[in-house]
Design a protein around this motif. Structure first.
Motif, PDB file in Angstrom:
ATOM      1  N   HIS A  90       0.837  -1.217   0.000  1.00 44.29           N
ATOM      2  CA  HIS A  90       0.000   0.000   0.000  1.00 44.29           C
ATOM      3  C   HIS A  90       0.867   1.261   0.000  1.00 44.29           C
ATOM      4  CE1 HIS A  90      -2.944   2.993   1.444  1.00 44.29           C
ATOM      5  NE2 HIS A  90      -3.842   2.168   0.943  1.00 44.29           N
ATOM      6  N   GLU A  91       1.861   1.302   0.858  1.00 41.05           N
ATOM      7  CA  GLU A  91       2.682   2.513   1.014  1.00 41.05           C
ATOM      8  C   GLU A  91       3.896   2.518   0.099  1.00 41.05           C
ATOM      9  OE1 GLU A  91       1.976   5.127   3.275  1.00 41.05           O
ATOM     10  OE2 GLU A  91       0.089   4.052   3.132  1.00 41.05           O
ATOM     11  N   PRO A 103      -1.520   2.369  -3.389  1.00 40.31           N
ATOM     12  CA  PRO A 103      -2.547   2.608  -2.362  1.00 40.31           C
ATOM     13  C   PRO A 103      -3.950   2.328  -2.889  1.00 40.31           C
ATOM     14  CG  PRO A 103      -1.747   4.692  -3.250  1.00 40.31           C
ATOM     15  CD  PRO A 103      -0.961   3.603  -3.934  1.00 40.31           C
ATOM     16  N   TRP A 104      -4.336   1.078  -2.796  1.00 43.12           N
ATOM     17  CA  TRP A 104      -5.610   0.657  -3.381  1.00 43.12           C
ATOM     18  C   TRP A 104      -6.811   1.207  -2.615  1.00 43.12           C
ATOM     19  CZ3 TRP A 104      -2.512  -2.600  -0.512  1.00 43.12           C
ATOM     20  CH2 TRP A 104      -3.076  -3.095   0.665  1.00 43.12           C
ATOM     21  N   THR A 105      -6.585   1.785  -1.417  1.00 40.36           N
ATOM     22  CA  THR A 105      -7.735   2.324  -0.676  1.00 40.36           C
ATOM     23  C   THR A 105      -8.011   3.790  -1.017  1.00 40.36           C
ATOM     24  OG1 THR A 105      -6.393   3.104   1.167  1.00 40.36           O
ATOM     25  CG2 THR A 105      -7.216   0.840   1.305  1.00 40.36           C
TER      26      THR A 105
END
Lengths: 128, 120
Positions: A90-91, A103-105
């Motif tokens: 993510h990061e 960052p898939w969110t």
């Protein structure tokens, strides 16, 4: 279920419990709506990678994507991917080989407010 | 603000916290770099890496459009260094995101490090 307050001058019917239920239900529904959006971020071949093929999706063996675990709550809803390397994906991370950030969110969370407001409005409009 | 000016500003802000890059000829410099340092440099102590391409955000306000730059930083403490003091200084000096701890992944040569964004 309305709360009734009676006085000599007037009776007040407060439907605050209905209002609260409406926004809490909308909150839960909006969070549930994020799940396919997160999934779309995983499977979209939009993420830059230092080696070919680039861009690519975030599905290698699918373990991270399928580890998604939501924890619903009335006022807090947790979305979690409990794997060892979730944060590094993510990061991003710097190391022997750099890992680019994916960052898939991010995009789904940017859309969340709009989704929530729309759902809450629809439910509140139904209250009389 | 550019990656180079941010690098220069952070080199001052974090001067006593930063570790050291050593190049093969023995010369040293503070361990802060915008982009990827040469692969033959070795780092000791706290290393700070700045992603060279900031992310641009366009924000709309009444009768105006704002442009902010989002710089992604990584703080990598090596040996017995700590990133805590450096992170606190960054958060106090700049508008930042919540710093995130990235756990180590030994198999990929990734040390525990910290990811944070600075907005300008």
């Amino acid at each position: 279920m309305a709360r009734v307050i009676r006085s000599a001058i007037l009776d007040l019917d407060l439907n605050d419990a209905e209002i609260l239920a409406a926004v809490e239900d909308a909150f839960a529904e909006a969070n549930q709506a994020l799940e396919p959006l997160f999934d779309a971020e995983f499977t979209s071949a939009k993420w830059k990678w230092p080696r070919a093929p680039s861009p690519r999706d975030i599905v290698a063996e699918g373990i991270l994507r399928l580890s998604y675990k939501p924890t619903p709550g009335r006022t807090q809803y947790d979305h979690s991917w409990p794997t060892r390397y979730a944060v590094a994906v993510h990061e991003g991370a710097k190391g022997r080989r750099n890992m680019p950030a994916r960052p898939w969110t991010k995009k789904p969370l940017e859309e969340f407010e709009g989704i929530y407001v729309k759902l809450a409005r629809a439910r509140l409009d139904g209250i009389r | 603000m550019t990656p180079a000016t941010l690098r220069a500003a952070l080199a001052i802000l974090l001067t006593d916290q930063l570790g050291t890059y050593t190049s093969p000829d023995g010369s040293t410099r503070p361990a802060i770099y915008a982009g990827d340092p040469p692969s033959d440099w070795s780092a000791t102590g706290l290393e700070v890496r700045i992603e060279p391409l900031p992310e641009l955000r366009v924000t709309r306000a009444h009768a105006a459009v704002g442009l902010t730059r989002d710089f992604h930083l990584y703080l990598i403490p090596r040996d017995s260094a700590h990133a805590q003091a450096a992170l606190e200084r960054l958060v106090q000096a700049y508008e930042t995101t919540q710093p995130v701890t990235v756990p180590a992944i030994e198999g990929l040569g990734i040390l525990q490090q910290y990811s944070v964004h600075i907005r300008s």
